[in-house]
Write an enzyme that holds these catalytic residues in place. Structure first.
Site, PDB file in Angstrom:
ATOM      1  N   LYS A 237      10.222 -11.313  -9.000  1.00 47.14           N
ATOM      2  CA  LYS A 237      10.866 -10.655  -7.986  1.00 47.14           C
ATOM      3  C   LYS A 237      11.649 -11.623  -7.170  1.00 47.14           C
ATOM      4  CE  LYS A 237      10.161  -7.951  -3.851  1.00 47.14           C
ATOM      5  NZ  LYS A 237       8.979  -7.074  -2.922  1.00 47.14           N
ATOM      6  N   ASP A 242      14.638  -8.584   2.284  1.00 45.44           N
ATOM      7  CA  ASP A 242      14.048  -7.455   2.237  1.00 45.44           C
ATOM      8  C   ASP A 242      14.032  -6.861   3.482  1.00 45.44           C
ATOM      9  OD1 ASP A 242      12.857  -4.859   1.685  1.00 45.44           O
ATOM     10  OD2 ASP A 242      11.058  -5.709   1.264  1.00 45.44           O
ATOM     11  N   LYS A 249      12.326  -1.901   7.976  1.00 48.57           N
ATOM     12  CA  LYS A 249      11.226  -2.605   8.379  1.00 48.57           C
ATOM     13  C   LYS A 249      11.469  -2.487   9.900  1.00 48.57           C
ATOM     14  CE  LYS A 249      10.075  -5.207   4.461  1.00 48.57           C
ATOM     15  NZ  LYS A 249       8.681  -4.682   4.232  1.00 48.57           N
ATOM     16  N   ASP A 260      10.947 -13.011   0.319  1.00 49.76           N
ATOM     17  CA  ASP A 260      10.819 -12.009  -0.705  1.00 49.76           C
ATOM     18  C   ASP A 260      11.321 -12.145  -2.139  1.00 49.76           C
ATOM     19  OD1 ASP A 260       9.312  -9.767  -0.997  1.00 49.76           O
ATOM     20  OD2 ASP A 260      11.137  -8.108  -0.712  1.00 49.76           O
ATOM     21  N   ASP A 319      11.618   0.735   0.976  1.00 50.23           N
ATOM     22  CA  ASP A 319      11.094  -0.481   1.188  1.00 50.23           C
ATOM     23  C   ASP A 319      10.191  -0.929  -0.087  1.00 50.23           C
ATOM     24  OD1 ASP A 319      10.451  -2.712   2.217  1.00 50.23           O
ATOM     25  OD2 ASP A 319       9.107  -1.738   3.914  1.00 50.23           O
ATOM     26  N   GLU A 321      10.904  -1.566  -2.986  1.00 46.03           N
ATOM     27  CA  GLU A 321      12.148  -1.964  -3.839  1.00 46.03           C
ATOM     28  C   GLU A 321      11.692  -2.881  -4.930  1.00 46.03           C
ATOM     29  OE1 GLU A 321      11.429  -3.502  -1.080  1.00 46.03           O
ATOM     30  OE2 GLU A 321      11.497  -5.610  -1.618  1.00 46.03           O
ATOM     31  N   ARG A 323       9.209  -3.120  -6.889  1.00 48.99           N
ATOM     32  CA  ARG A 323       8.712  -2.657  -8.165  1.00 48.99           C
ATOM     33  C   ARG A 323       9.924  -1.861  -8.869  1.00 48.99           C
ATOM     34  NH1 ARG A 323       4.317   1.114  -4.843  1.00 48.99           N
ATOM     35  NH2 ARG A 323       4.427  -0.850  -3.813  1.00 48.99           N
TER      36      ARG A 323
END
Ligand code: BES
Ligand code: ZN
Ligand code: ZN
Length: 472
Positions: A237, A242, A249, A260, A319, A321, A323
């Site tokens: 990933k 993020d 967030k 991230d 959020d 994101e 996946r």
């Protein structure tokens, strides 16, 4: 690179008396003595004595942590830049190559710091840096490999620690291309236009809020001689930042979301390691790299996109994101590369942090023997994994959408880490042996911990995969 070149010296004699050198004596002490703690500061020639706790229960991780303490002590208290492992250390340590490798690894990990952006004060300029490790034993393959492994983990930490204004998707792709050039790997980078043609709409949906172009990086390693034993694909990933996107967030600790991209960095660093160790495997690293930001062009909750494998996704929370970008990358990995084994690494869910803390990463797999091998590699490397369920159909139900094939959220307040894994499963071709590692809790540390004397990226995944790959 902030990492100094640490020279390994092997010999039977002591050399602790030389200026700039300090020796650490690592001994097993009875159970009641605190594990890994600095127990006694002895005068020269020992420099420092570090207790390892009970001899019967001590493992490689005990030694790594103790080596970390030794390095910090000689650097900070004694101001010495070269560490000798005392020949008076415990026989069990000196006669065990795995333990000696662990000592080397722990010392090198502990010597790392991220200080490239700090203007050093005079005092800091004088501060000792670890430049040498002296081991009172003959050289062995295990020790030399441990050095490469720890250096690759530190290399990963350096990129993890880079802020999001530096480590953009483009910077990651240039870095991968540079690695490919140095080590003779092949590297393909797909930008927005190619991703559109390839039907990578989930990656595009996440990347569209940012001015930075989303990328899919594909780095491929083949052994220079001999036949590759297996083909293994690593998907990481690569969310370079993020913010949560439109489902933004809270601002508290949002800076940590530069980490991230840790799965991506671990995958690229593992390719570097494979090249250095000349592993007899065919490896492919696939890294979807994006920034998840809110803007007038950002995706919105409720949007529906068609992923690379043709399945439609309802994006209920922007959020979730990770996946989404992994969905396209996993599908592409299965279809285009047909690996024997597929492993993804992702800082995927806060729920995994709640479940396992910073002590272990979540392990999910559709293949029990792969899960077992990874678990064992985790125990040996100290990068521990703990298996969580995914294969029960009841979990699949939770990611079904009313208006699309799947949704990117599970049931509120329930099994969040598993919901992430169950979603990913929809994009892995049936018959592909696959494991998903949720490294959200282990990829970085917010305070110095054990051999990670410098808070920040831990390089999690590199040492784990080193063990796993070396056994294939
Ligand atoms: N990158 C985060 C996961 C994360 C959270 C990693 C905290 C490390 C520490 C991920 O993209 C995310 O935001 N996940 C959401 C998913 C939720 C909306 C289903 C989460 O875990 O809250
Ligand atoms: Zn997120
Ligand atoms: Zn994320």
């Amino acid at each position: 690179m902030t990492q100094e070149n640490i020279e390994l010296v092997f010999s039977q004699g002591t050399s602790a008396k030389k200026k700039g050198k300090a020796s650490a004596r690592l001994v097993f002490l009875s159970e009641d003595k605190a594990f890994g703690k600095l127990l006694k500061v002895a005068p020269s020639p020992e420099g420092v004595i570090i207790g390892l706790g009970d001899e019967k229960t001590a493992d490689a991780e005990t030694i790594r942590r103790a080596a970390g303490s030794a390095v910090q002590y000689i650097l900070k208290t004694l101001g010495a830049g070269s560490l000798s492992l005392s020949p008076k250390s415990s026989k069990k340590l000196l006669s065990n190559r795995k333990f000696l490798a662990a000592f080397t690894e722990g010392a090198i990990l502990s010597a790392y710091s991220f200080d490239k952006y700090k203007t050093p004060s005079e005092e800091q300029q004088q501060a000792a840096k670890l430049t040498g490790l002296h081991l009172p034993v003959p050289a062995s393959r295990e020790i030399l490999e441990a050095k490469s492994v720890a250096e690759c983990a530190n290399w990963a930490r350096e990129i993890q620690n880079e802020p999001a204004n530096v480590a953009t998707p483009t910077m990651l792709s240039l870095l991968a291309a540079k690695e490919a050039k140095i080590f003779g790997m092949s590297c393909k980078i797909f930008g927005r236009a190619e991703l559109e043609k390839m039907g990578m709409n989930a990656i595009l949906a996440v990347g569209r809020g940012s001015a930075e172009e989303p990328k899919l990086i594909v780095l491929e390693y083949l052994p220079k001689s001999g036949v590759a034993k297996k083909k293994i694909a690593l998907v990481g990933k690569g969310v370079c930042f993020d913010s949560g996107g439109i489902s933004i967030k809270p601002s508290r600790a949002m800076d940590e979301m530069k980490f991230d991209k840790s799965g991506a960095v671990a995958a690229i660093a593992t390719m570097r390691l494979a090249s250095i160790l000349k592993l007899p495997l065919h490896l492919v690293a696939l890294v979807p790299a994006v920034e998840n930001l809110p803007s007038g062009t950002a995706g919105k909750p409720g949007d529906i996109v068609r992923a690379h494998n043709g399945k439609t996704i309802e994006i209920l929370d922007t959020d979730a994101e990770g996946r989404l970008i992994l969905a396209d990358a996993l599908s592409f990995a299965c279809k285009e590369h047909k690996p024997d084994v597929l492993i993804d690494l992702a800082t995927l869910t806060g729920a995994c942090v709640v479940a396992l803390g910073d002590v272990a990463a979540g392990l999910f797999s559709n293949d029990p023997s792969l899960a077992k091998e990874l678990f064992e590699a985790g125990m040996e490397s100290g990068e521990r994994l703990w298996e969580l369920p995914m294969m029960w159909k009841d979990y699949d139900e939770k990611v079904k959408s009313d208006v699309a094939d799947v949704k990117n959220l599970g049931e509120s307040g329930q099994a969040g880490a598993t919901a992430g894994a169950s979603f990913l499963k929809e994009f892995v071709s049936s018959g592909t042996k696959w494991a998903h590692l949720d490294i959200a809790g282990t990829a970085w540390t917010t305070k110095p911990r054990h051999q990670f004397s410098f808070k920040g990226g831990t390089g999690f995944g590199v040492r784990l995969l080193a063990r796993y790959l070396s056994k294939q």
